[in-house]
Design an enzyme around this catalytic site. Structure first.
Site, PDB file in Angstrom:
ATOM      1  N   LYS A  13       1.355  -0.846   0.127  1.00  0.00           N
ATOM      2  CA  LYS A  13       0.016   0.058  -0.082  1.00  0.00           C
ATOM      3  C   LYS A  13       1.069   1.112   0.025  1.00  0.00           C
ATOM      4  O   LYS A  13       0.855   1.944  -0.750  1.00  0.00           O
ATOM      5  CB  LYS A  13      -1.106  -0.501   1.054  1.00  0.00           C
ATOM      6  CG  LYS A  13      -2.131  -1.349   0.945  1.00  0.00           C
ATOM      7  CD  LYS A  13      -2.984  -1.203   2.464  1.00  0.00           C
ATOM      8  CE  LYS A  13      -1.815  -1.241   3.337  1.00  0.00           C
ATOM      9  NZ  LYS A  13      -1.573  -2.226   4.349  1.00  0.00           N
ATOM     10  N   ARG A  88      -9.199   1.022   8.642  1.00  0.00           N
ATOM     11  CA  ARG A  88      -9.206  -0.757   8.990  1.00  0.00           C
ATOM     12  C   ARG A  88     -10.643  -1.597   9.059  1.00  0.00           C
ATOM     13  O   ARG A  88     -10.016  -2.845   9.734  1.00  0.00           O
ATOM     14  CB  ARG A  88      -7.935  -0.730   9.853  1.00  0.00           C
ATOM     15  CG  ARG A  88      -7.122  -0.652   8.614  1.00  0.00           C
ATOM     16  CD  ARG A  88      -5.233  -0.487   9.962  1.00  0.00           C
ATOM     17  NE  ARG A  88      -4.569  -1.136   9.726  1.00  0.00           N
ATOM     18  CZ  ARG A  88      -3.085  -0.258   8.613  1.00  0.00           C
ATOM     19  NH1 ARG A  88      -3.250   0.293   8.731  1.00  0.00           N
ATOM     20  NH2 ARG A  88      -2.319  -1.694   8.906  1.00  0.00           N
ATOM     21  N   ARG A 127      11.129  -5.061   5.278  1.00  0.00           N
ATOM     22  CA  ARG A 127      10.813  -3.442   4.834  1.00  0.00           C
ATOM     23  C   ARG A 127      11.931  -2.426   5.408  1.00  0.00           C
ATOM     24  O   ARG A 127      12.395  -3.218   6.839  1.00  0.00           O
ATOM     25  CB  ARG A 127       9.692  -3.667   5.222  1.00  0.00           C
ATOM     26  CG  ARG A 127       9.532  -1.680   5.147  1.00  0.00           C
ATOM     27  CD  ARG A 127       7.544  -1.452   5.162  1.00  0.00           C
ATOM     28  NE  ARG A 127       6.883  -1.963   6.239  1.00  0.00           N
ATOM     29  CZ  ARG A 127       5.559  -2.376   6.369  1.00  0.00           C
ATOM     30  NH1 ARG A 127       5.229  -1.473   5.280  1.00  0.00           N
ATOM     31  NH2 ARG A 127       5.523  -2.467   7.435  1.00  0.00           N
ATOM     32  N   ARG A 160      11.433  -1.087  10.908  1.00  0.00           N
ATOM     33  CA  ARG A 160      10.254  -0.691  12.686  1.00  0.00           C
ATOM     34  C   ARG A 160      10.331  -1.590  13.081  1.00  0.00           C
ATOM     35  O   ARG A 160      10.622  -2.659  12.913  1.00  0.00           O
ATOM     36  CB  ARG A 160       8.968  -0.745  11.520  1.00  0.00           C
ATOM     37  CG  ARG A 160       8.046   0.848  10.572  1.00  0.00           C
ATOM     38  CD  ARG A 160       7.420   0.565   9.723  1.00  0.00           C
ATOM     39  NE  ARG A 160       6.479  -0.032  10.057  1.00  0.00           N
ATOM     40  CZ  ARG A 160       4.570  -0.014   9.975  1.00  0.00           C
ATOM     41  NH1 ARG A 160       4.183   0.549   8.911  1.00  0.00           N
ATOM     42  NH2 ARG A 160       3.880  -0.696   9.980  1.00  0.00           N
ATOM     43  N   ARG A 171      -0.266  -8.100  13.730  1.00  0.00           N
ATOM     44  CA  ARG A 171      -0.879  -7.676  12.955  1.00  0.00           C
ATOM     45  C   ARG A 171      -1.707  -8.780  12.057  1.00  0.00           C
ATOM     46  O   ARG A 171      -2.640  -8.143  11.376  1.00  0.00           O
ATOM     47  CB  ARG A 171       0.249  -6.770  12.564  1.00  0.00           C
ATOM     48  CG  ARG A 171       0.362  -5.451  13.058  1.00  0.00           C
ATOM     49  CD  ARG A 171       2.067  -5.164  13.358  1.00  0.00           C
ATOM     50  NE  ARG A 171       2.282  -4.431  11.611  1.00  0.00           N
ATOM     51  CZ  ARG A 171       3.285  -4.586  11.094  1.00  0.00           C
ATOM     52  NH1 ARG A 171       4.334  -4.922  11.247  1.00  0.00           N
ATOM     53  NH2 ARG A 171       2.922  -4.011   9.557  1.00  0.00           N
TER      54      ARG A 171
HETATM   55  P1  ADP Z   1       1.082  -1.460   7.304  1.00  0.00           P
HETATM   56  O1  ADP Z   1       2.087  -0.229   6.422  1.00  0.00           O
HETATM   57  O2  ADP Z   1       2.416  -2.663   7.728  1.00  0.00           O
HETATM   58  O3  ADP Z   1       0.221  -1.805   6.888  1.00  0.00           O
HETATM   59  P2  ADP Z   1       0.840   0.463   9.086  1.00  0.00           P
HETATM   60  O4  ADP Z   1       1.851   1.642   8.424  1.00  0.00           O
HETATM   61  O5  ADP Z   1      -0.595   1.332   7.981  1.00  0.00           O
HETATM   62  O6  ADP Z   1       1.271  -1.010   9.014  1.00  0.00           O
HETATM   63  O7  ADP Z   1       0.005   0.817  10.190  1.00  0.00           O
HETATM   64  C1  ADP Z   1       1.015   0.860  12.038  1.00  0.00           C
HETATM   65  C2  ADP Z   1      -0.333   0.158  12.307  1.00  0.00           C
HETATM   66  O8  ADP Z   1      -0.610   1.558  12.548  1.00  0.00           O
HETATM   67  C3  ADP Z   1      -0.771  -0.451  12.870  1.00  0.00           C
HETATM   68  O9  ADP Z   1      -0.063  -1.944  13.354  1.00  0.00           O
HETATM   69  C4  ADP Z   1      -1.866   0.090  14.119  1.00  0.00           C
HETATM   70  O10 ADP Z   1      -1.201  -0.196  15.367  1.00  0.00           O
HETATM   71  C5  ADP Z   1      -1.934   1.373  13.618  1.00  0.00           C
HETATM   72  N1  ADP Z   1      -2.768   2.517  12.899  1.00  0.00           N
HETATM   73  C6  ADP Z   1      -2.201   1.977  11.430  1.00  0.00           C
HETATM   74  N2  ADP Z   1      -3.980   2.334  10.959  1.00  0.00           N
HETATM   75  C7  ADP Z   1      -4.479   2.694  11.660  1.00  0.00           C
HETATM   76  C8  ADP Z   1      -5.981   2.331  11.743  1.00  0.00           C
HETATM   77  N3  ADP Z   1      -7.084   2.690  10.749  1.00  0.00           N
HETATM   78  N4  ADP Z   1      -6.734   2.097  12.939  1.00  0.00           N
HETATM   79  C9  ADP Z   1      -6.040   2.105  13.674  1.00  0.00           C
HETATM   80  N5  ADP Z   1      -4.644   1.782  13.881  1.00  0.00           N
HETATM   81  C10 ADP Z   1      -4.448   1.920  12.700  1.00  0.00           C
HETATM   82  P1  ADP Z   2       2.312  -2.079   3.053  1.00  0.00           P
HETATM   83  O1  ADP Z   2       1.883  -0.204   3.048  1.00  0.00           O
HETATM   84  O2  ADP Z   2       0.965  -2.502   2.367  1.00  0.00           O
HETATM   85  O3  ADP Z   2       2.208  -2.486   4.736  1.00  0.00           O
HETATM   86  P2  ADP Z   2       4.805  -1.564   1.602  1.00  0.00           P
HETATM   87  O4  ADP Z   2       4.093  -0.598   0.231  1.00  0.00           O
HETATM   88  O5  ADP Z   2       5.302  -1.085   2.549  1.00  0.00           O
HETATM   89  O6  ADP Z   2       3.611  -2.773   2.354  1.00  0.00           O
HETATM   90  O7  ADP Z   2       5.828  -2.980   1.697  1.00  0.00           O
HETATM   91  C1  ADP Z   2       6.627  -3.813   1.972  1.00  0.00           C
HETATM   92  C2  ADP Z   2       7.678  -4.241   1.945  1.00  0.00           C
HETATM   93  O8  ADP Z   2       8.166  -5.466   0.714  1.00  0.00           O
HETATM   94  C3  ADP Z   2       8.661  -3.170   1.174  1.00  0.00           C
HETATM   95  O9  ADP Z   2       9.872  -3.491   1.555  1.00  0.00           O
HETATM   96  C4  ADP Z   2       8.288  -3.196   0.094  1.00  0.00           C
HETATM   97  O10 ADP Z   2       9.694  -2.192  -0.417  1.00  0.00           O
HETATM   98  C5  ADP Z   2       8.404  -4.372  -0.740  1.00  0.00           C
HETATM   99  N1  ADP Z   2       7.183  -4.629  -1.228  1.00  0.00           N
HETATM  100  C6  ADP Z   2       6.115  -3.790  -1.911  1.00  0.00           C
HETATM  101  N2  ADP Z   2       5.454  -3.836  -3.009  1.00  0.00           N
HETATM  102  C7  ADP Z   2       6.516  -5.404  -3.252  1.00  0.00           C
HETATM  103  C8  ADP Z   2       6.415  -5.747  -4.303  1.00  0.00           C
HETATM  104  N3  ADP Z   2       5.520  -6.165  -5.186  1.00  0.00           N
HETATM  105  N4  ADP Z   2       7.318  -7.029  -4.613  1.00  0.00           N
HETATM  106  C9  ADP Z   2       8.463  -7.405  -3.809  1.00  0.00           C
HETATM  107  N5  ADP Z   2       8.184  -6.399  -2.624  1.00  0.00           N
HETATM  108  C10 ADP Z   2       7.068  -5.604  -2.523  1.00  0.00           C
END
Ligand code: ADP
Ligand code: ADP
Length: 216
Positions: A13, A88, A127, A160, A171
């Site tokens: 994302k 979410r 990541r 992170r 998660r």
């Molecule tokens: P990821 O990239 O792994 O999907 P995010 O960076 O979006 O994770 O979110 C990291 C953390 O921030 C989540 O595990 C949660 O604790 C909090 N968080 C993010 N978005 C939301 C939301 N919409 N509602 C509640 N908590 C959230």
């Molecule tokens: P999210 O925001 O959904 O948690 P991220 O965009 O941070 O996901 O991606 C998670 C990890 O996977 C990052 O290290 C990113 O560089 C890698 N990644 C994202 N998309 C791809 C893909 N299509 N193929 C391989 N690695 C990816």
């Protein structure tokens, strides 16, 4: 243009949200980034959110809903926005509907990024993020040119706190319980699209652009 990008942690994302926002000239609102900034700035909200985030649990709905409303109604969002990590759960999706309605805005597309669970763990555990500009890398799939340094700004790369295996498992569990039901919530809408994202970043991006154009 108003887009929601949702999918499990590690689906891509953040990576795709950055690219799409740049291409469409709209802002990328990443809920996790907003919360991490509040933690770094040690705001009272950030101090409260940190424990939940480190444990892989959600921050309370009222906190994230308030933060989003402020962003989507700000002048910077006048051309449009791409939401990543919000909503979410169903309560947040309903709050988003209400705030869009109140401000006379519509969603153009909700995209679900579909990725197999075994790939998610690999993506999350490798990541790396830039401390200065927030840009994302991956140890194997998109490594920085120089180890530990951001290609874009030279900032320091870090892992992170919640990208540890035990927190990742938690998660993914919360995702299944709380976020996966959004599939039912949105799948009947004409603007809903699913993009299979088990493939490389560039291919996923191409699919997303097609899906968004098709929905609009
Ligand atoms: P990821 O990239 O792994 O999907 P995010 O960076 O979006 O994770 O979110 C990291 C953390 O921030 C989540 O595990 C949660 O604790 C909090 N968080 C993010 N978005 C939301 C939301 N919409 N509602 C509640 N908590 C959230
Ligand atoms: P999210 O925001 O959904 O948690 P991220 O965009 O941070 O996901 O991606 C998670 C990890 O996977 C990052 O290290 C990113 O560089 C890698 N990644 C994202 N998309 C791809 C893909 N299509 N193929 C391989 N690695 C990816």
């Amino acid at each position: 243009m108003h887009i929601v990008l949702f999918g499990p942690p590690g689906a891509g994302k953040g990576t795709q949200g950055d690219r799409l926002a740049e291409a469409f000239g709209i802002i990328h609102i990443a809920m996790g980034d907003l919360l991490r900034k509040a933690v770094t700035d040690q705001t009272s909200l950030g101090l409260k959110a940190k424990a939940s985030m480190d444990a892989g649990k959600f921050v309370p709905d009222d906190v994230v809903i308030g933060m989003i409303e402020e962003r989507i109604t700000a002048p910077a969002a006048a051309n449009g926005f791409i939401l990543d990590g919000f909503p979410r759960n169903v309560v947040q999706a309903e709050a988003l509907n209400a705030m869009l309605h109140e401000h006379d805005l519509d969603l153009d597309c909700v995209v679900f990024l579909d990725v197999s669970e075994n790939l998610l763990v690999e993506r999350l555990s490798g990541r790396l993020l830039c401390r200065a500009c927030g840009f994302g890398f991956h140890r194997h799939y998109s490594p920085p040119r120089e180890e530990g340094r951001c290609d874009r700004c030279g900032g320091e790369l870090y892992q992170r706190d919640d990208d540890r295996e035990d927190v990742i498992v938690q998660r993914l569990h919360v995702y299944q319980e709380q976020t996966a039901p959004l599939l039912d919530y949105y799948s009947h809408q004409p603007f809903f699209r699913t993009v299979s994202a088990d493939i490389g970043v560039d291919e996923v991006y191409k699919r997303l652009v097609l899906a968004i154009k098709d929905a609009g």
